[in-house]
Design a protein around this motif. Sequence first.
Motif, PDB file in Angstrom:
ATOM      1  N   GLU A   1       0.827  -1.204   0.000  1.00  0.00           N
ATOM      2  CA  GLU A   1       0.000   0.000   0.000  1.00  0.00           C
ATOM      3  C   GLU A   1       0.864   1.258   0.000  1.00  0.00           C
ATOM      4  OE1 GLU A   1      -3.426   0.343   0.034  1.00  0.00           O
ATOM      5  OE2 GLU A   1      -3.542  -1.823  -0.312  1.00  0.00           O
ATOM      6  N   PRO A   2       0.558   2.213  -0.878  1.00  0.00           N
ATOM      7  CA  PRO A   2       1.295   3.475  -0.850  1.00  0.00           C
ATOM      8  C   PRO A   2       0.938   4.252   0.415  1.00  0.00           C
ATOM      9  CG  PRO A   2      -0.514   3.615  -2.410  1.00  0.00           C
ATOM     10  CD  PRO A   2      -0.471   2.201  -1.916  1.00  0.00           C
ATOM     11  N   ASP A   3       1.882   5.024   0.915  1.00  0.00           N
ATOM     12  CA  ASP A   3       1.593   5.888   2.047  1.00  0.00           C
ATOM     13  C   ASP A   3       1.645   7.342   1.589  1.00  0.00           C
ATOM     14  OD1 ASP A   3       4.298   6.382   1.762  1.00  0.00           O
ATOM     15  OD2 ASP A   3       4.852   5.689   3.761  1.00  0.00           O
ATOM     16  N   THR A   4       1.434   8.247   2.521  1.00  0.00           N
ATOM     17  CA  THR A   4       1.418   9.672   2.200  1.00  0.00           C
ATOM     18  C   THR A   4       2.758  10.129   1.642  1.00  0.00           C
ATOM     19  OG1 THR A   4      -0.172  10.016   3.978  1.00  0.00           O
ATOM     20  CG2 THR A   4       0.943  11.961   3.153  1.00  0.00           C
ATOM     21  N   ILE A   5       3.829   9.610   2.188  1.00  0.00           N
ATOM     22  CA  ILE A   5       5.160  10.007   1.716  1.00  0.00           C
ATOM     23  C   ILE A   5       5.343   9.621   0.256  1.00  0.00           C
ATOM     24  CG2 ILE A   5       7.647   9.598   1.987  1.00  0.00           C
ATOM     25  CD1 ILE A   5       7.033   9.223   5.023  1.00  0.00           C
ATOM     26  N   LEU A   6       5.002   8.397  -0.098  1.00  0.00           N
ATOM     27  CA  LEU A   6       5.148   7.955  -1.485  1.00  0.00           C
ATOM     28  C   LEU A   6       4.263   8.793  -2.413  1.00  0.00           C
ATOM     29  CD1 LEU A   6       5.926   4.722  -3.010  1.00  0.00           C
ATOM     30  CD2 LEU A   6       3.809   5.729  -3.805  1.00  0.00           C
ATOM     31  N   MET A   7       3.041   9.072  -1.992  1.00  0.00           N
ATOM     32  CA  MET A   7       2.146   9.866  -2.841  1.00  0.00           C
ATOM     33  C   MET A   7       2.690  11.280  -3.033  1.00  0.00           C
ATOM     34  SD  MET A   7       0.090   7.672  -3.843  1.00  0.00           S
ATOM     35  CE  MET A   7      -0.996   8.703  -4.796  1.00  0.00           C
ATOM     36  N   ASN A   8       3.262  11.864  -1.993  1.00  0.00           N
ATOM     37  CA  ASN A   8       3.865  13.197  -2.124  1.00  0.00           C
ATOM     38  C   ASN A   8       5.067  13.174  -3.062  1.00  0.00           C
ATOM     39  OD1 ASN A   8       2.053  14.596  -0.518  1.00  0.00           O
ATOM     40  ND2 ASN A   8       3.210  14.227   1.352  1.00  0.00           N
ATOM     41  N   ILE A   9       5.878  12.117  -2.966  1.00  0.00           N
ATOM     42  CA  ILE A   9       7.014  11.964  -3.882  1.00  0.00           C
ATOM     43  C   ILE A   9       6.509  11.878  -5.319  1.00  0.00           C
ATOM     44  CG2 ILE A   9       8.825  10.353  -4.632  1.00  0.00           C
ATOM     45  CD1 ILE A   9       9.185   9.646  -1.623  1.00  0.00           C
ATOM     46  N   LEU A  10       5.466  11.090  -5.528  1.00  0.00           N
ATOM     47  CA  LEU A  10       4.916  10.915  -6.869  1.00  0.00           C
ATOM     48  C   LEU A  10       4.350  12.224  -7.417  1.00  0.00           C
ATOM     49  CD1 LEU A  10       4.153   9.047  -9.196  1.00  0.00           C
ATOM     50  CD2 LEU A  10       2.040   8.513  -7.967  1.00  0.00           C
ATOM     51  N   ILE A  11       3.554  12.914  -6.624  1.00  0.00           N
ATOM     52  CA  ILE A  11       2.961  14.182  -7.072  1.00  0.00           C
ATOM     53  C   ILE A  11       4.054  15.194  -7.387  1.00  0.00           C
ATOM     54  CG2 ILE A  11       1.582  16.165  -6.331  1.00  0.00           C
ATOM     55  CD1 ILE A  11      -0.154  14.060  -4.767  1.00  0.00           C
ATOM     56  N   SER A  12       5.032  15.290  -6.512  1.00  0.00           N
ATOM     57  CA  SER A  12       6.146  16.220  -6.739  1.00  0.00           C
ATOM     58  C   SER A  12       6.907  15.860  -8.011  1.00  0.00           C
ATOM     59  CB  SER A  12       7.078  16.193  -5.530  1.00  0.00           C
ATOM     60  OG  SER A  12       8.184  17.013  -5.743  1.00  0.00           O
ATOM     61  N   GLY A  13       7.162  14.574  -8.206  1.00  0.00           N
ATOM     62  CA  GLY A  13       7.880  14.124  -9.399  1.00  0.00           C
ATOM     63  C   GLY A  13       7.106  14.386 -10.678  1.00  0.00           C
ATOM     64  N   LEU A  14       5.813  14.147 -10.635  1.00  0.00           N
ATOM     65  CA  LEU A  14       4.990  14.413 -11.821  1.00  0.00           C
ATOM     66  C   LEU A  14       4.946  15.907 -12.117  1.00  0.00           C
ATOM     67  CD1 LEU A  14       2.040  11.923 -11.258  1.00  0.00           C
ATOM     68  CD2 LEU A  14       3.894  11.744 -12.928  1.00  0.00           C
ATOM     69  N   ARG A  15       4.845  16.703 -11.068  1.00  0.00           N
ATOM     70  CA  ARG A  15       4.832  18.149 -11.261  1.00  0.00           C
ATOM     71  C   ARG A  15       6.153  18.617 -11.860  1.00  0.00           C
ATOM     72  NH1 ARG A  15       5.254  21.233  -6.481  1.00  0.00           N
ATOM     73  NH2 ARG A  15       6.134  23.077  -7.360  1.00  0.00           N
ATOM     74  N   LYS A  16       7.253  18.094 -11.340  1.00  0.00           N
ATOM     75  CA  LYS A  16       8.576  18.466 -11.843  1.00  0.00           C
ATOM     76  C   LYS A  16       8.718  18.113 -13.321  1.00  0.00           C
ATOM     77  CE  LYS A  16      13.451  17.564 -11.191  1.00  0.00           C
ATOM     78  NZ  LYS A  16      14.120  16.505 -11.871  1.00  0.00           N
TER      79      LYS A  16
END
Length: 86
Positions: A62-77
């Motif tokens: 299961e993804p956690d909040t940290i992984l989701m934040n990493i993903l969102i930040s990476g996609l934004r970048k």
Amino acid sequence: MIKGLCKNGDVDVACQVFDEMPKQGCRPNVRTFSALVHRLCENNHVEETFSLLAKMESEGVEPDTILMNILISGLRKNSRVHVMQG
């Protein structure tokens, strides 16, 4: 180990270690996936990131909040935020 390899920019070696984990009886956890997702996004390997997320889901991690934040930040970048919206 994977996090250290990723921090040093050795993402290819980190992926090799990751692929060897099941053969050695080790199961990757959300921290393992997070380290790889972070480095893949940093290196603009968004498609590989999605493959890794699919693997994560298939392994029941299961993804956690940290992984989701990493993903969102990476996609934004990488100007790929539309992927999360669709």
